[in-house]
Design a protein around this motif. Structure first.
Motif, PDB file in Angstrom:
ATOM      1  N   LYS A   4     -26.696  26.027  51.556  1.00  0.00           N
ATOM      2  CA  LYS A   4     -25.399  26.698  51.633  1.00  0.00           C
ATOM      3  C   LYS A   4     -24.833  26.568  53.038  1.00  0.00           C
ATOM      4  CE  LYS A   4     -26.504  30.105  48.045  1.00  0.00           C
ATOM      5  NZ  LYS A   4     -26.573  31.559  47.710  1.00  0.00           N
ATOM      6  N   VAL A   5     -23.551  26.166  53.119  1.00  0.00           N
ATOM      7  CA  VAL A   5     -22.857  25.994  54.394  1.00  0.00           C
ATOM      8  C   VAL A   5     -21.538  26.760  54.307  1.00  0.00           C
ATOM      9  CG1 VAL A   5     -21.885  24.343  56.040  1.00  0.00           C
ATOM     10  CG2 VAL A   5     -23.893  23.717  54.678  1.00  0.00           C
ATOM     11  N   LEU A   6     -21.174  27.409  55.390  1.00  0.00           N
ATOM     12  CA  LEU A   6     -19.925  28.160  55.420  1.00  0.00           C
ATOM     13  C   LEU A   6     -18.804  27.311  56.013  1.00  0.00           C
ATOM     14  CD1 LEU A   6     -21.168  31.648  56.671  1.00  0.00           C
ATOM     15  CD2 LEU A   6     -20.763  30.901  54.317  1.00  0.00           C
ATOM     16  N   GLU A  19     -17.798  29.247  50.756  1.00  0.00           N
ATOM     17  CA  GLU A  19     -19.215  28.891  50.773  1.00  0.00           C
ATOM     18  C   GLU A  19     -19.403  27.574  50.032  1.00  0.00           C
ATOM     19  OE1 GLU A  19     -23.107  31.589  50.514  1.00  0.00           O
ATOM     20  OE2 GLU A  19     -22.206  31.267  48.545  1.00  0.00           O
ATOM     21  N   GLU A  21     -21.870  25.195  48.412  1.00  0.00           N
ATOM     22  CA  GLU A  21     -23.232  25.135  47.853  1.00  0.00           C
ATOM     23  C   GLU A  21     -23.515  23.696  47.432  1.00  0.00           C
ATOM     24  OE1 GLU A  21     -23.673  29.495  45.805  1.00  0.00           O
ATOM     25  OE2 GLU A  21     -22.474  27.996  44.746  1.00  0.00           O
ATOM     26  N   SER A  97     -32.068  24.817  57.858  1.00  0.00           N
ATOM     27  CA  SER A  97     -30.937  25.616  57.391  1.00  0.00           C
ATOM     28  C   SER A  97     -30.872  27.005  58.027  1.00  0.00           C
ATOM     29  CB  SER A  97     -31.023  25.764  55.866  1.00  0.00           C
ATOM     30  OG  SER A  97     -32.260  26.369  55.493  1.00  0.00           O
ATOM     31  N   GLU A  98     -31.736  27.274  59.031  1.00  0.00           N
ATOM     32  CA  GLU A  98     -31.765  28.627  59.598  1.00  0.00           C
ATOM     33  C   GLU A  98     -30.455  29.017  60.272  1.00  0.00           C
ATOM     34  OE1 GLU A  98     -34.045  26.341  60.136  1.00  0.00           O
ATOM     35  OE2 GLU A  98     -35.765  27.112  58.994  1.00  0.00           O
ATOM     36  N   ARG A  99     -29.781  28.090  60.935  1.00  0.00           N
ATOM     37  CA  ARG A  99     -28.586  28.414  61.708  1.00  0.00           C
ATOM     38  C   ARG A  99     -27.283  28.249  60.919  1.00  0.00           C
ATOM     39  NH1 ARG A  99     -28.586  25.425  67.353  1.00  0.00           N
ATOM     40  NH2 ARG A  99     -27.245  27.201  67.877  1.00  0.00           N
ATOM     41  N   LEU A 100     -27.385  27.731  59.693  1.00  0.00           N
ATOM     42  CA  LEU A 100     -26.168  27.417  58.949  1.00  0.00           C
ATOM     43  C   LEU A 100     -25.365  28.657  58.606  1.00  0.00           C
ATOM     44  CD1 LEU A 100     -27.361  24.599  56.510  1.00  0.00           C
ATOM     45  CD2 LEU A 100     -26.123  24.387  58.664  1.00  0.00           C
ATOM     46  N   GLY A 101     -26.032  29.784  58.391  1.00  0.00           N
ATOM     47  CA  GLY A 101     -25.328  30.993  58.012  1.00  0.00           C
ATOM     48  C   GLY A 101     -24.623  31.693  59.153  1.00  0.00           C
ATOM     49  N   ARG A 102     -24.767  31.186  60.382  1.00  0.00           N
ATOM     50  CA  ARG A 102     -24.160  31.832  61.548  1.00  0.00           C
ATOM     51  C   ARG A 102     -22.903  31.131  62.035  1.00  0.00           C
ATOM     52  NH1 ARG A 102     -29.599  31.278  64.710  1.00  0.00           N
ATOM     53  NH2 ARG A 102     -28.215  31.320  66.521  1.00  0.00           N
ATOM     54  N   LEU A 133     -19.005  36.065  62.162  1.00  0.00           N
ATOM     55  CA  LEU A 133     -19.864  34.914  62.427  1.00  0.00           C
ATOM     56  C   LEU A 133     -20.010  34.688  63.922  1.00  0.00           C
ATOM     57  CD1 LEU A 133     -18.513  32.471  59.689  1.00  0.00           C
ATOM     58  CD2 LEU A 133     -20.550  33.932  59.591  1.00  0.00           C
TER      59      LEU A 133
END
Length: 510
Positions: A4-6, A19, A21, A97-102, A133
């Protein structure tokens, strides 16, 4: 695997978080994009595949499904290329993918992996800040406008590999920053100067009054009298943009793709002059997915309509709402969007079809009926919403041959700024900034008349047949004239000057 990428998308002049997906599943190689994508979004699969391959990344030969959520809102443009490519890399395990949600990611990809500019960088930054964000990654060309928003970290990127290394934590690079207050403080209104105008003292005075109070203006005169020349010089005497005005105006131009590459803010008030053949949607805004029109692009600036009677009647009548309320609402079956449209209208027209009705040197060939039909193309309700109707006579030969000793725009702008400052203090507890936007309650409060003034205005209403709206317009203009002189009260001389700016309310000899 699923990643998932914002990212963000523009709706109207605002942006919202989307979002992206990305799912990689076993099966025959395919690439499907869902979530109401338009043609440009569906074509992203070819740009993304070429960009990944040409930058040394492996494009997975699997069944790829990309969902753009919320799925019930139509997505437009090529700004989804970068988040889709990052989502594919994350889903295939090539990127953590840890930083993608920020972070919010937006950008169009070239086939060689370069990140190209997008529309709506400033609204994207606002959306990222409102979503809480940490940062926004967008094309370097859009970084300056996005950096105006200080509540989110802005990173301008130039290529897909650079974004990948940043998200891996291996390539830290400085955030973009812009001192918007300093940029506005150093701005100087560009354009043509009033010192170049020969004669036309009455029209120049009317433009000064219009600038000081934010009043709409109609110039009436034969061809070659200088109506367009005068209108083009109005932005040069308007007060500088405030930071709030600059941000709201820049937002509209950013969404429409009209912001100069690398520019942070619009430093000068916009001047829009659409041709009279413009459609209703082009002037007011519209389309299947509504977009801003010329009235919104002129927000906080000047909208110039030359040859006013030649515009389509429907387009002119649609000006009523923005002239009265400072906004325009475009309603469609799926949604209704509201765009800001607080502008100063300057219109120009000939006095008759041939243009020479008021020309002392050339004979008019038009019959009284033709003149009446020509003027009837502009409706009475629209004319009522224009504060000043000013006659612009031809410039005489001695004035053309004389040396130019006219007052420069800088001197006029100083008086206008002083008058606007008085209005800002007067309306400090309200949402308006100039006399033209006063409501009826504010008119009664700030425009009291003495006995002589009341009698003068009563005579004008009786003889000219002024409507209630025109009555209010006269009071607003008189308040502005008093502000230009630094007077606390409206005197009969201020009313007399305001009344003479209602040229079309007087019966002309035909």
């Amino acid at each position: 695997m699923l990643a998932k990428v914002l990212t963000g998308a523009v709706l109207g002049i605002d942006a919202y978080v989307v979002e992206v997906e990305v799912d990689l599943a076993p099966g025959l190689p395919s690439f499907a994009t869902v979530g109401l994508p338009d043609v440009a979004v569906r074509e992203a699969k070819d740009r993304v595949k070429a960009a990944l391959t040409n930058t040394g990344f492996e494009f997975p030969t699997r069944r790829i499904t990309v969902n753009l959520a919320p799925a019930d809102v139509r997505k437009e443009g090529a700004a989804f290329d970068l988040p889709i490519a990052i989502g594919i890399l994350a889903a295939s395990g090539a990127l953590p993918s840890e930083r993608l949600g920020r972070f919010l990611l937006v950008g169009e990809l070239a086939l060689d992996g370069a990140v190209r500019p997008i529309r709506g960088g400033l609204p994207m930054a606002v959306a990222a800040a409102e979503a809480g964000l940490q940062g926004l990654l967008l094309p370097q060309a859009n970084a300056a406008e996005a950096a105006v928003v200080r509540d989110v970290e802005i990173f301008g990127v130039q290529s897909l590999p650079q974004v990948v290394e940043f998200l891996r934590g291996a390539l830290p690079f400085p955030r973009s920053a812009v001192d918007s207050s300093s940029a506005l403080a150093g701005s100087d209104p560009a354009g043509e100067d009033f010192a170049e105008v020969r004669g036309q003292a009455h029209a120049k005075r009317a433009l000064e009054v219009a600038a000081a109070g934010g009043h709409n203006l109609l110039l009436i005169g034969p061809p070659g009298a200088g109506k367009t020349m005068l209108a083009k010089r109005l932005p040069g005497i308007l007060p500088p943009l405030s930071l709030e005005e600059a941000i709201s105006t820049t937002k509209i131009h950013s969404v429409c793709g009209l912001l100069r590459e690398g520019a942070a803010l619009l430093l000068a008030r916009p001047f829009r002059a659409p041709h009279h053949s413009i459609s209703d949607a082009g002037l007011i805004g519209g389309g299947s997915v509504p977009r801003p029109g010329e009235v919104s692009l002129a927000h906080n600036g000047v909208l110039f309509l030359d040859e006013l009677p030649e515009f389509k009647r429907n387009a002119l009548e649609a000006l009523r709402q923005p002239l009265e309320e400072g906004l325009v609402t475009i309603a469609r079956a799926a949604s209704a969007l509201t765009f800001p449209a607080r502008f100063t209208l300057v219109a120009a027209m000939n006095p008759c079809p041939c243009g020479h009705f008021t020309d002392p040197q050339k004979a008019c060939r038009c019959s009284p009926g033709e003149i009446q039909r020509y003027r009837a193309r502009v409706s009475g309700p629209l004319l009522d919403r224009i504060d000043l109707h000013v006659e612009v006579p031809p410039v005489r030969a001695p004035e053309l041959l004389a040396g130019s000793d006219a007052e420069p725009s800088a001197a006029i702008r100083a008086r206008v700024a002083a008058a606007r400052q008085r209005q800002t203090q007067r309306f400090s507890r309200g949402k308006i900034t100039c006399n033209a936007h006063m409501s009826g309650r504010r008119i009664r409060r700030h425009c009291p008349l003495d006995g002589d003034g009341a009698r003068l205005l009563e005579q004008a209403v009786t003889r000219l047949g002024l409507s209630a709206r025109a009555y209010d317009r006269v009071l607003k203009v008189a308040r502005t004239i008093a502000d230009l002189e630094g007077a606390e009260a409206i005197a009969p001389v201020h009313l007399a000057e305001a009344i003479q700016y209602r040229a079309l309310d007087r019966a002309l000899p035909v």
